[in-house]
Design an enzyme around this catalytic site. Sequence first.
Site, mmCIF file in Angstrom:
data_model
loop_
_atom_site.group_PDB
_atom_site.id
_atom_site.type_symbol
_atom_site.label_atom_id
_atom_site.label_comp_id
_atom_site.label_asym_id
_atom_site.label_seq_id
_atom_site.Cartn_x
_atom_site.Cartn_y
_atom_site.Cartn_z
ATOM 1 N N HIS A 1 117.323 85.111 -48.620
ATOM 2 C CA HIS A 1 117.947 84.006 -47.881
ATOM 3 C C HIS A 1 117.273 83.925 -46.522
ATOM 4 O O HIS A 1 117.125 84.941 -45.845
ATOM 5 C CB HIS A 1 119.446 84.275 -47.724
ATOM 6 N N ARG B 1 114.668 77.418 -50.291
ATOM 7 C CA ARG B 1 114.830 78.699 -49.594
ATOM 8 C C ARG B 1 113.571 79.539 -49.498
ATOM 9 O O ARG B 1 113.290 80.135 -48.475
ATOM 10 C CB ARG B 1 115.850 79.549 -50.355
ATOM 11 N N HIS C 1 119.054 88.324 -51.033
ATOM 12 C CA HIS C 1 120.333 87.602 -51.151
ATOM 13 C C HIS C 1 120.800 87.448 -52.594
ATOM 14 O O HIS C 1 121.982 87.580 -52.880
ATOM 15 C CB HIS C 1 120.159 86.224 -50.516
ATOM 16 N N ARG D 1 116.652 79.984 -56.737
ATOM 17 C CA ARG D 1 117.922 79.275 -56.955
ATOM 18 C C ARG D 1 118.150 78.175 -55.912
ATOM 19 O O ARG D 1 117.954 78.392 -54.715
ATOM 20 C CB ARG D 1 119.088 80.271 -56.912
ATOM 21 N N GLU E 1 122.704 71.275 -48.389
ATOM 22 C CA GLU E 1 121.916 72.478 -48.130
ATOM 23 C C GLU E 1 120.495 72.195 -48.584
ATOM 24 O O GLU E 1 120.207 71.131 -49.136
ATOM 25 C CB GLU E 1 122.520 73.694 -48.851
HETATM 26 C C1 SIN Z 1 124.762 79.928 -47.945
HETATM 27 O O1 SIN Z 1 125.867 79.571 -47.567
HETATM 28 O O2 SIN Z 1 123.733 79.730 -47.306
HETATM 29 C C2 SIN Z 1 124.641 80.668 -49.236
HETATM 30 C C3 SIN Z 1 124.959 79.819 -50.346
HETATM 31 C C4 SIN Z 1 124.175 80.252 -51.546
HETATM 32 O O3 SIN Z 1 123.677 81.369 -51.604
HETATM 33 O O4 SIN Z 1 123.997 79.417 -52.421
#
Ligand code: SIN
Length: 433
Positions: free
Chosen positions: A225, A267, A328, A363, A111
């Site tokens: 998010h 993010r 988020h 985060r 990610e």
């Molecule tokens: C996501 O799956 O994008 C969210 C995971 C997260 O908030 O760390």
Amino acid sequence: MDIYTDVLIVGCGVSGMYAALNINNNCKVVILSKSKTDECNTYLAQGGISRAKDKDDIDLFIQDTMKAGKDKNKEEAVRVLAEESIENINRLIGLGMDFDYKDGELDYTREGAHSINRIVHSTDETGKRVFETLFKQVKNRDNITIYEDTTLVDLLKFKGACCGGIVKRNNGVDFIHAKYTILASGGIGGLFLNSTNRRTMTGDGIAIALKNNIDVTNLGYIQFHPTALYENSSEERKFLISESLRGEGAKLFNINKQRFVNELLPRDIVAESIWDEERKTDSSFVYLDASFMDSEFIINRFPGIYKECKKRGIDVTNEPIPVTPVQHYFMGGIKVDLNSSTSMDNLYACGEVSCTGVHGANRLASNSLLEGLVFSRRAALDINKNINSKDIIPLKHNIKLKEAEEIIDSNLNSVLSEFKKVLGEKEHELINN
Ligand code: SIN
């Protein structure tokens, strides 16, 4: 009614249940769930759980977490998180968690802002499986009782120390007397018009901390998010399109089909560039496209996203998904030390309601379930040290239902007005109470 227990835990997500499972099993534990147990944010988590891949990855994992967090993180807490990640993921597997494997090894996904693939997952329904795993264990333990549809009204206190909680349950008021209390009541997304969180996540723990003068910190650290499914309604929570879809290669385009950002930046940066692009193109969304990826891969790897989008008339294997940033996660919270202990004696806080400092100002993806595991276990182990030599202090109280309901309302109003101050000119993003 008066209820006596060794430990009271407010919240039934990963932090609440994992804490309960780590308390000595000769101690009585009561867990409160504000609604039904599975209506927690843990259940909704899609992407996965970060972990250091091995001992050699610990320093890089710390660096990635600090860089995403803009170096506002508490480094010693980040080190604890990274160093205890492997052990806690292994414990979770020991409790029955079924992560995805590839060629006999855990399947690590990627990610934003992670330098390497280090996120373990169970398709795109990791949170649901974590919840089910922990819930099954909790149900099997004779020493743990769960009360659903139960709202914390306030803390019970004696000489400045916490000795349990006042709760609204079954249309009545109960007094739960406990040697130790753990707040694991989750985040603040329910205060926002647009959030991936459950509507019930209204910052109750923060409200109760504020009114009891328990230290809170970093209330302005609120994460948006980048990619929630765009829907033109503000009634319901917004459906998340997991960052791991971008981690597996999905691309962002503006409404004119132009790329505009590296999808795997932290993010906050991706969310900012989406807002910019929306402004420039006078649109309320951009597109996330996975349609060029193998259809079978999408259906098997992201069954939740595929199904939820299909329900809304979008075939992810064939067309781009309209997405926009929404609230988020909350990185601030009740200030805690490395054992999740708050500024009030006998009171701990873990998970999203707490601020360990691991996330800094932003985060790193998939660090939230990990923080819940690592720091709720630390809370439990700290509690275990003294619990057998401690007494319950049975305070007398007489609060009627109507008064309890008024306190719950005033908790909501006070936390809303606190976040109005924090958000300033962006206060329109909050609900009207
Ligand atoms: C996501 O799956 O994008 C969210 C995971 C997260 O908030 O760390």
